[in-house]
Design an enzyme around this catalytic site. Structure first.
Site, PDB file in Angstrom:
ATOM      1  N   ASP A   1     -30.588  78.144  46.591  1.00 52.84           N
ATOM      2  CA  ASP A   1     -30.354  76.551  47.025  1.00 52.84           C
ATOM      3  C   ASP A   1     -32.313  76.450  46.010  1.00 52.84           C
ATOM      4  OD1 ASP A   1     -31.346  74.190  48.177  1.00 52.84           O
ATOM      5  OD2 ASP A   1     -31.157  74.173  49.804  1.00 52.84           O
TER       6      ASP A   1
ATOM      7  N   CYS B   1     -35.570  67.261  56.684  1.00 51.81           N
ATOM      8  CA  CYS B   1     -34.198  68.077  56.881  1.00 51.81           C
ATOM      9  C   CYS B   1     -34.683  69.905  57.279  1.00 51.81           C
ATOM     10  CB  CYS B   1     -33.076  67.821  55.999  1.00 51.81           C
ATOM     11  SG  CYS B   1     -32.508  66.126  55.791  1.00 51.81           S
TER      12      CYS B   1
ATOM     13  N   LYS C   1     -32.807  64.319  41.967  1.00 53.83           N
ATOM     14  CA  LYS C   1     -33.813  64.993  41.921  1.00 53.83           C
ATOM     15  C   LYS C   1     -34.525  65.971  40.624  1.00 53.83           C
ATOM     16  CE  LYS C   1     -33.222  66.909  46.597  1.00 53.83           C
ATOM     17  NZ  LYS C   1     -33.398  66.004  47.679  1.00 53.83           N
TER      18      LYS C   1
ATOM     19  N   GLN D   1     -35.084  72.111  45.132  1.00 56.74           N
ATOM     20  CA  GLN D   1     -35.972  72.261  44.978  1.00 56.74           C
ATOM     21  C   GLN D   1     -37.566  72.865  43.641  1.00 56.74           C
ATOM     22  OE1 GLN D   1     -37.631  69.522  46.310  1.00 56.74           O
ATOM     23  NE2 GLN D   1     -36.657  68.931  47.829  1.00 56.74           N
TER      24      GLN D   1
ATOM     25  N   HIS E   1     -33.283  73.870  54.039  1.00 56.23           N
ATOM     26  CA  HIS E   1     -33.171  72.521  54.545  1.00 56.23           C
ATOM     27  C   HIS E   1     -31.963  72.617  55.491  1.00 56.23           C
ATOM     28  CE1 HIS E   1     -30.994  68.867  53.287  1.00 56.23           C
ATOM     29  NE2 HIS E   1     -31.883  68.492  53.002  1.00 56.23           N
TER      30      HIS E   1
HETATM   31  N1  PLP Z   1     -32.041  71.602  50.128  1.00 59.44           N
HETATM   32  C1  PLP Z   1     -33.302  71.373  49.438  1.00 59.44           C
HETATM   33  C2  PLP Z   1     -34.271  72.792  49.916  1.00 59.44           C
HETATM   34  C3  PLP Z   1     -33.870  70.144  49.769  1.00 59.44           C
HETATM   35  O1  PLP Z   1     -34.898  69.566  49.784  1.00 59.44           O
HETATM   36  C4  PLP Z   1     -32.891  69.304  49.720  1.00 59.44           C
HETATM   37  C5  PLP Z   1     -33.422  67.470  50.067  1.00 59.44           C
HETATM   38  O2  PLP Z   1     -33.983  67.327  49.724  1.00 59.44           O
HETATM   39  C6  PLP Z   1     -31.116  69.816  49.334  1.00 59.44           C
HETATM   40  C7  PLP Z   1     -30.749  71.361  49.765  1.00 59.44           C
HETATM   41  C8  PLP Z   1     -29.814  69.025  49.811  1.00 59.44           C
HETATM   42  O3  PLP Z   1     -30.042  67.952  48.301  1.00 59.44           O
HETATM   43  P1  PLP Z   1     -29.147  66.726  48.579  1.00 59.44           P
HETATM   44  O4  PLP Z   1     -29.247  65.830  49.395  1.00 59.44           O
HETATM   45  O5  PLP Z   1     -28.917  66.259  47.473  1.00 59.44           O
HETATM   46  O6  PLP Z   1     -27.213  67.142  48.816  1.00 59.44           O
END
Ligand code: PLP
Length: 403
Positions: free
Chosen positions: A197, A361, A223, A200, A120
């Site tokens: 990260d 993203c 989430k 998910q 992401h």
């Molecule tokens: N990392 C992953 C794999 C994600 O799916 C997301 C959001 O969809 C993020 C990071 C970023 O999360 P946030 O926008 O809540 O900071």
């Protein structure tokens, strides 16, 4: 009487309105159960006050609830100490924090950071920015056709200059659950630190930082049924102690002089200014709610939903599903032949389904897949097989309406 997870949607006010609407955009954000909303109202109604140094009862209560929330998070992810839990505004904020302080402390020109092609933007752009400042070289583990990481190539990426590897635990496009534990062990054999990260993964499965042995882990509260604007950065204590502070301001200092300052202990060193107190309390309420079902049960329920979704999509010949990993979570990104994903997703909205369309993203991955825009369905435990079937039935006849 023990309630069934199949009825969990009744805990969420948004699902109990008059408008029937099937929410399958859970990878973007999840809905909030009543008790999370109640925890916010209760906090603001009974003890709203700033945390720390309060010589009054509301301030003390507010501090107690905020620190209890930290302990709840620590226990939930198996952290050895609450000092390892830093509250942030979300996963993006957590990774920016880690990237900034790690690169400032450890990266010298020519050092290397390994990422993956499926990240992401939140786990790519902060490393580009901070790597650029420090002169780091970014390297990437390729994604194979089936949506899994090419670990044979990873073997060729390590050098004595490799300082850190950052990877997503579960892809927000392909649904791939990466073998994080194995990759972390490979990195540690070479003295390389690892950031996971977990945006998910933490909401959907039992994640234990002790078992993974990761050095950093980042995730978002919204989430996982928690409030927006909440997140967590976990870091191993000895590593966090060795890192410089991120932002300057109140609470992150022990003493301040006109020409220099001394830093507070963990975790306060990384929490400058008034934190999102209510948010942290709401996140703890969300964690207690998830634990009331049990993360194993949540994962199990999502596996059932995902199986039906994937098999159903495979049976529809106009559709192409992206990601065939053996280990996968409840995310399915797909396209329909001859239909732009925005048109399809808009049509689905008109039929009562919330899905997401675009690059999710993950621009580099979308380019690699040769699918700059896909429609993505993502499940949570409160979804039902009936909802998945209903989506599949609608997709099956979508062409008649879209084209
Ligand atoms: N990392 C992953 C794999 C994600 O799916 C997301 C959001 O969809 C993020 C990071 C970023 O999360 P946030 O926008 O809540 O900071």
């Amino acid at each position: 009487m023990k309630r069934s997870i199949l009825q969990s949607a009744s805990d969420f006010p948004i699902f109990n309105g008059n408008e029937p609407y099937i929410y399958l955009d859970n990878a973007a954000t999840t809905q909030k159960p009543q008790l999370v909303l109640d925890s916010l109202i209760d906090y603001y109604s009974h003890c709203n006050a700033n945390v720390y140094r309060a010589i009054h009862r509301w301030g003390e209560e507010s501090t107690r609830r905020y620190e209890d929330a930290r302990q709840t998070v620590a226990s939930f992810i198996g952290a050895a100490s609450r000092d390892e839990i830093i509250f942030t505004s979300g996963c993006t904020d957590s990774i920016n924090l880690a990237a900034t302080v790690f690169c400032r402390r450890f990266i010298k020109p020519g050092d290397e950071i390994i990422l993956t092609e499926m990240e992401h933007h939140s786990n790519l752009v902060p490393w580009q920015i901070q790597g650029d400042i420090g002169g780091a070289v970014l390297k990437f583990i390729p994604v194979k056709e089936d949506g899994e990481l090419d670990l044979e190539v990873l073997e060729t990426l390590w050098t004595p200059r490799t300082k850190l590897l950052a990877l997503t635990h579960m892809s927000n496009v392909l649904g791939t659950v990466n073998p994080a534990k194995k990759i972390i062990a490979m990195a540690h054999e070479r003295g390389v630190k690892v950031l996971v990260d977990a945006a998910q993964s933490v909401p959907h499965m039992k994640v234990d930082v002790g078992e993974l042995d990761c050095d950093f882990l980042a995730f978002s509260g919204h989430k996982m049924c928690g409030p927006t604007g909440t997140g967590v950065l976990y870091g191993k204590k000895e590593l966090l102690e060795d890192l410089p502070p991120y932002r300057g301001g109140g609470e992150m200092i022990r003493s301040v002089y006109l020409d220099h300052s001394e830093w507070n202990s963990l975790p306060y060193k990384f929490e400058a200014g008034t934190p999102h107190i209510a948010g942290a309390i709401g996140l703890a309420a969300a964690i207690r709610y998830l634990e009331s079902w049990g993360m194993e049960k949540i994962e199990e329920q999502e596996k059932v939903l995902t199986k039906r979704l994937i098999e159903g999509l495979d049976s529809l010949k106009e559709y192409t599903l992206f990601g065939r990993a053996r280990e996968r979570g409840g995310i399915a990104a797909f396209t329909r032949k001859g239909t732009h994903s925005h048109d399809l997703t808009q049509y689905l909205d008109s039929q009562g389904f919330a899905l997401r369309a675009g690059h999710h993203c993950a621009h580099p991955l979308a380019r690699k897949l040769n699918a700059l825009s896909t429609t993505r369905a993502s499940v949570y435990f409160y979804n039902t097989l009936e909802e998945i079937d209903s989506l599949l039935e609608t997709l099956a006849i979508a062409g008649d309406f879209v084209l």
